[in-house]
Design an enzyme around this catalytic site. Structure first.
Site, PDB file in Angstrom:
ATOM      1  N   SER A  81       8.114  60.172 -11.159  1.00  0.00           N
ATOM      2  CA  SER A  81       9.574  60.144 -11.043  1.00  0.00           C
ATOM      3  C   SER A  81      10.208  61.446 -10.585  1.00  0.00           C
ATOM      4  O   SER A  81      11.417  61.478 -10.336  1.00  0.00           O
ATOM      5  CB  SER A  81      10.190  59.726 -12.379  1.00  0.00           C
ATOM      6  N   ASN A 173      14.187  52.267 -12.260  1.00  0.00           N
ATOM      7  CA  ASN A 173      13.558  52.640 -10.992  1.00  0.00           C
ATOM      8  C   ASN A 173      14.150  51.885  -9.816  1.00  0.00           C
ATOM      9  O   ASN A 173      14.099  52.346  -8.673  1.00  0.00           O
ATOM     10  CB  ASN A 173      12.054  52.382 -11.088  1.00  0.00           C
ATOM     11  N   GLY A 309       7.563  63.148 -14.622  1.00  0.00           N
ATOM     12  CA  GLY A 309       7.008  62.089 -13.791  1.00  0.00           C
ATOM     13  C   GLY A 309       5.784  61.504 -14.452  1.00  0.00           C
ATOM     14  O   GLY A 309       4.905  62.240 -14.901  1.00  0.00           O
TER      15      GLY A 309
END
Length: 362
Positions: A81, A173, A309
Site C-alpha cells: 500500500s 483499496n 504496505g
C-alpha cells in the site's frame, strides 16, 4: 497504519530478531530502533527483518541493520500500500496542472463505471477517493478469487453495497484502483507510466518499479513468505500476480528508495506548498489519514508521516518527520507479522531519543 488504523489499512488479499552486523560506512553507532529487529523475528514471527534510518539533522547519520537469513540492504521487495502515496502524489500534481480538480466526481472521468447497489459515481469525488471517505466496498475483502484487472476490481466492489454513505473514513483499496483509472483517463497514459515519469526517474529511484503483469521480482531480491493458517508453516510466495493489487499496492522498491521518496515528498521537491498541504490535511478523516499518507503521533510528541504496505510475503513501513529530514523504513519478509506493539515501539525508539521533551513536535 498505526495500531488500530493499521488493521483498517491492511490489504486483505495483498495479504498491508538476532541482530545483524551489516552497516553503511557512515553509520556511527547502533541506534535504539535497530535493537527491535530481533524482537520482530522472535516475537513478531518474521524469518528476517531489516531497517534503514537516515537523519540529515544528525550529522547525516545513516544506519542499516538486518537480522535473519536472506535479507540484504539492496533487495527489491513488494511495498504494498505504499503505492498509494505515489498515486496520490501524481493526482495532486495533475490538480496543480489544472488537468483535474479534487472536487471532480468519479463519473466525470469514468462515466457509468461506479453505479448500482447504492453506489453512485456521480456523488463520489476524487477527494473522497484520496482520503478513503468514498464508502466504496473494499474489493480485496471479497471472498472470491481476487480480480486481475482494475475494471474487474471495480465491478467486484460495486456488486456490494457501500460500507457507509456518511462520508466517514473507511479504508478501501477500491478508491486507489479508481484513481489509477482516472490518471489514465486524464493523461492518456497508465498510472505506472506517470509515476515513472513524475517520481521514479526524477528522483533516480533505481530500485523502484511497477511490475504490471510480471510475477517475479527484479534482482537482487530475497524471498517472501506467508504463514499457512492451518499448520503455521511458511510458504514461499515470492512470485505472484501483482495485477490483483494494481494502483492500490503493486509497487516494488528498496529501503533506500522509499526513504528518498518520502524525504523528497515531505521536503517539497514533488509538490508545491499548496498541494503538499492538501496532501497532509487530515481534517476530513479527523486526524486519521491525509491523501495516500497518514500521521502517527509518538509518545514524545513527535508526529511522523508515512504509510505501511502489506502484500503476500512482505510487510514494510516508512515513517518520516514532517520536514523529511529524518526517515526510517523497516521491512520483514513475511506478511504475518504479529505483536501489535512492536511497530510503534520501533518508531518511538528511532524518533524519540531518550531525554527528548515529550511535548516537542516536528
Amino acid at each position: 497504519m498505526p495500531t488500530l488504523r493499521a488493521l483498517r489499512a491492511t490489504l486483505v488479499v495483498l495479504t498491508l530478531f538476532g541482530l545483524g552486523t551489516a552497516s553503511l560506512p557512515s553509520e556511527p553507532h547502533l541506534t535504539p530502533a535497530a535493537a527491535y529487529l530481533p524482537r520482530l523475528v522472535a516475537g513478531g514471527g518474521a524469518p528476517a527483518a531489516a531497517l534503514l534510518a537516515q537523519d540529515a539533522s544528525s550529522a547525516h547519520r545513516t544506519t542499516y541493520r538486518s537480522t535473519g537469513p536472506g535479507i540484504r540492504s539492496a533487495d527489491r521487495f513488494r511495498a504494498g500500500s505504499i503505492t498509494k502515496t505515489f498515486v496520490a502524489t501524481v493526482v495532486l500534481q495533475l490538480a496543480r496542472e489544472r488537468r483535474l480538480q479534487l472536487s471532480d466526481t468519479v463519473d466525470r472521468h469514468l462515466p457509468g463505471l461506479v453505479r448500482g447497489h447504492g453506489n453512485d459515481g456521480r456523488r463520489i469525488t476524487l477527494r473522497a477517493l484520496l482520503t478513503h471517505t468514498s464508502g466504496l466496498y473494499n474489493y480485496t475483502a471479497a471472498p472470491d478469487a481476487p480480480p486481475v484487472s482494475a475494471v474487474a476490481a471495480i465491478h467486484t466492489a460495486v456488486a456490494h453495497r457501500p460500507t457507509n454513505t456518511d462520508g466517514s473514513y473507511s479504508y478501501s483499496n477500491t478508491d486507489y484502483v479508481l484513481l489509477g483509472l482516472v490518471v489514465q483517463r486524464v493523461t492518456g497514459h497508465g498510472y505506472a507510466t506517470e509515476i515513472r515519469r513524475r517520481i521514479i526517474d526524477p528522483l533516480r529511484l533505481t530500485g523502484t518499479s511497477l511490475p504490471g503483469a510480471r510475477t517475479d521480482l527484479p534482482a537482487p531480491h530475497g524471498h517472501g513468505y506467508s504463514r499457512d493458517p492451518a499448520d503455521g508453516t511458511l510458504r514461499d510466495v515470492t512470485a505472484l500476480d501483482p495485477r490483483t493489487a494494481g494502483a492500490a499496492g503493486e509497487l516494488i522498491s528498496t529501503l533506500a528508495d522509499l526513504n528518498r521518496f518520502y524525504s523528497a515528498l515531505l521536503g517539497g521537491r514533488l509538490l508545491p506548498p499548496a498541494q503538499l498541504s492538501t496532501l497532509l490535511n487530515t481534517g476530513t478523516t479527523h486526524g486519521i489519514y491525509g491523501m495516500g499518507i497518514y500521521p502517527q503521533e509518538l509518545p514524545c510528541g513527535t508526529t511522523v508521516w508515512g504509510h505501511n504496505g502489506r502484500i503476500a510475503g512482505s510487510y514494510v513501513r516508512t515513517a518520516a518527520t514532517r520536514d523529511g529530514r529524518h526517515t526510517l523504513t523497516f521491512r520483514v519478509n513475511t506478511d504475518s507479522l504479529t505483536g501489535a506493539t512492536l511497530e510503534p515501539a520501533l518508531l518511538e525508539a528511532e524518533f524519540c531519543p531518550a531525554g527528548r521533551n515529550r511535548h516537542r513536535t516536528s
